[in-house]
Design a protein around this motif. Structure first.
Motif, PDB file in Angstrom:
ATOM      1  N   VAL A 291      64.408  -2.115 -59.134  1.00 43.62           N
ATOM      2  CA  VAL A 291      63.464  -1.271 -59.882  1.00 43.62           C
ATOM      3  C   VAL A 291      62.391  -2.141 -60.535  1.00 43.62           C
ATOM      4  O   VAL A 291      61.209  -1.803 -60.525  1.00 43.62           O
TER       5      VAL A 291
ATOM      6  N   LEU B 294      70.534  -2.655 -58.724  1.00 43.89           N
ATOM      7  CA  LEU B 294      69.466  -1.651 -58.838  1.00 43.89           C
ATOM      8  C   LEU B 294      68.402  -2.065 -59.854  1.00 43.89           C
ATOM      9  O   LEU B 294      67.216  -1.861 -59.644  1.00 43.89           O
ATOM     10  N   ARG B 295      68.830  -2.659 -60.955  1.00 45.83           N
ATOM     11  CA  ARG B 295      67.875  -3.030 -62.007  1.00 45.83           C
ATOM     12  C   ARG B 295      66.818  -4.010 -61.468  1.00 45.83           C
ATOM     13  O   ARG B 295      65.622  -3.849 -61.720  1.00 45.83           O
TER      14      ARG B 295
ATOM     15  N   THR C 126      64.344   4.754 -65.211  1.00 49.30           N
ATOM     16  CA  THR C 126      64.412   4.888 -63.754  1.00 49.30           C
ATOM     17  C   THR C 126      65.810   4.577 -63.247  1.00 49.30           C
ATOM     18  O   THR C 126      66.358   5.290 -62.388  1.00 49.30           O
ATOM     19  N   VAL C 127      66.437   3.515 -63.767  1.00 50.49           N
ATOM     20  CA  VAL C 127      67.813   3.159 -63.357  1.00 50.49           C
ATOM     21  C   VAL C 127      68.767   4.283 -63.730  1.00 50.49           C
ATOM     22  O   VAL C 127      69.643   4.680 -62.935  1.00 50.49           O
TER      23      VAL C 127
ATOM     24  N   VAL D 204      61.926   0.738 -66.683  1.00 42.62           N
ATOM     25  CA  VAL D 204      63.081   0.276 -65.908  1.00 42.62           C
ATOM     26  C   VAL D 204      64.344   1.032 -66.296  1.00 42.62           C
ATOM     27  O   VAL D 204      65.062   1.567 -65.430  1.00 42.62           O
ATOM     28  N   ASN D 205      64.661   1.118 -67.577  1.00 46.48           N
ATOM     29  CA  ASN D 205      65.920   1.753 -68.005  1.00 46.48           C
ATOM     30  C   ASN D 205      65.984   3.218 -67.621  1.00 46.48           C
ATOM     31  O   ASN D 205      67.020   3.698 -67.131  1.00 46.48           O
TER      32      ASN D 205
ATOM     33  N   ARG E  17      70.981   6.459 -61.064  1.00 45.36           N
ATOM     34  CA  ARG E  17      72.446   6.345 -61.143  1.00 45.36           C
ATOM     35  C   ARG E  17      73.134   7.679 -61.397  1.00 45.36           C
ATOM     36  O   ARG E  17      74.359   7.762 -61.312  1.00 45.36           O
TER      37      ARG E  17
END
Length: 158
Positions: free
Chosen positions: A23, A19-20, A6-7, A3-4, A11
């Motif tokens: 995702v 967005l979080r 990809t975000v 997740v982190n 961004r």
């Protein structure tokens, strides 16, 4: 990537509200991501081996028996003939003994067992599935062992 990562990657170029959560929902439904980040497969705990598998005994004192599928053999210019193979296995030493028989009848099984026991010795325990041939041969051996003629013959030998 998770997740982190990809975000952070998205961004760099775009700002998307919430967005979080988006995702997380996409990664939650992604089969490839689940396979890549899934937990390892937990194996089942093996039950202990049967007592006859761990005792020191003569090979083939405990024997498993089963038929293999039909095989076609051809000698010279003759027509192919269907034969079967009886597989005798030793669960203690993992040894095998093969006997070729012409059909799956009780008589063929008993003759193959006679050959096997003359070469490897008479087993103290026989294991098999409940195939009709094995059940019929077992019933035949039980009636033969219970007959008075057979018991008298054994008494004369011993």
């Amino acid at each position: 990537m998770g997740v982190n990562a990809t975000v952070a990657s998205v961004r760099e170029e775009f700002w998307i509200a919430q967005l979080r959560q988006l995702v997380k929902s996409v990664l939650h439904h992604c089969v490839i991501c689940k396979k890549a980040q899934g937990k390892p497969y937990r194996t089942n705990i093996m039950p202990p081996l049967p007592e006859f598998r761990v005792q020191r005994k003569q090979p083939f004192s405990v024997t498993g028996v089963d038929y293999t599928g039909a095989l076609w053999i051809k000698e010279g210019k003759q027509n192919p003939e269907k034969v079967y193979v009886i597989l005798f296995t030793c669960p203690i030493t993992r040894g095998i003994h093969l006997e070729v028989v012409g059909n799956q009848s009780d008589d063929s099984l008993l003759m193959a067992f006679r050959k096997f026991s003359s070469r490897k010795g008479f087993p103290s325990l026989m294991l098999s599935d409940n195939a009709t041939t094995f059940v019929a041969a077992s019933a035949y051996l039980k009636t033969m062992a219970d007959s008075h003629l057979f018991q008298n013959h054994l008494e004369k030998i011993v």
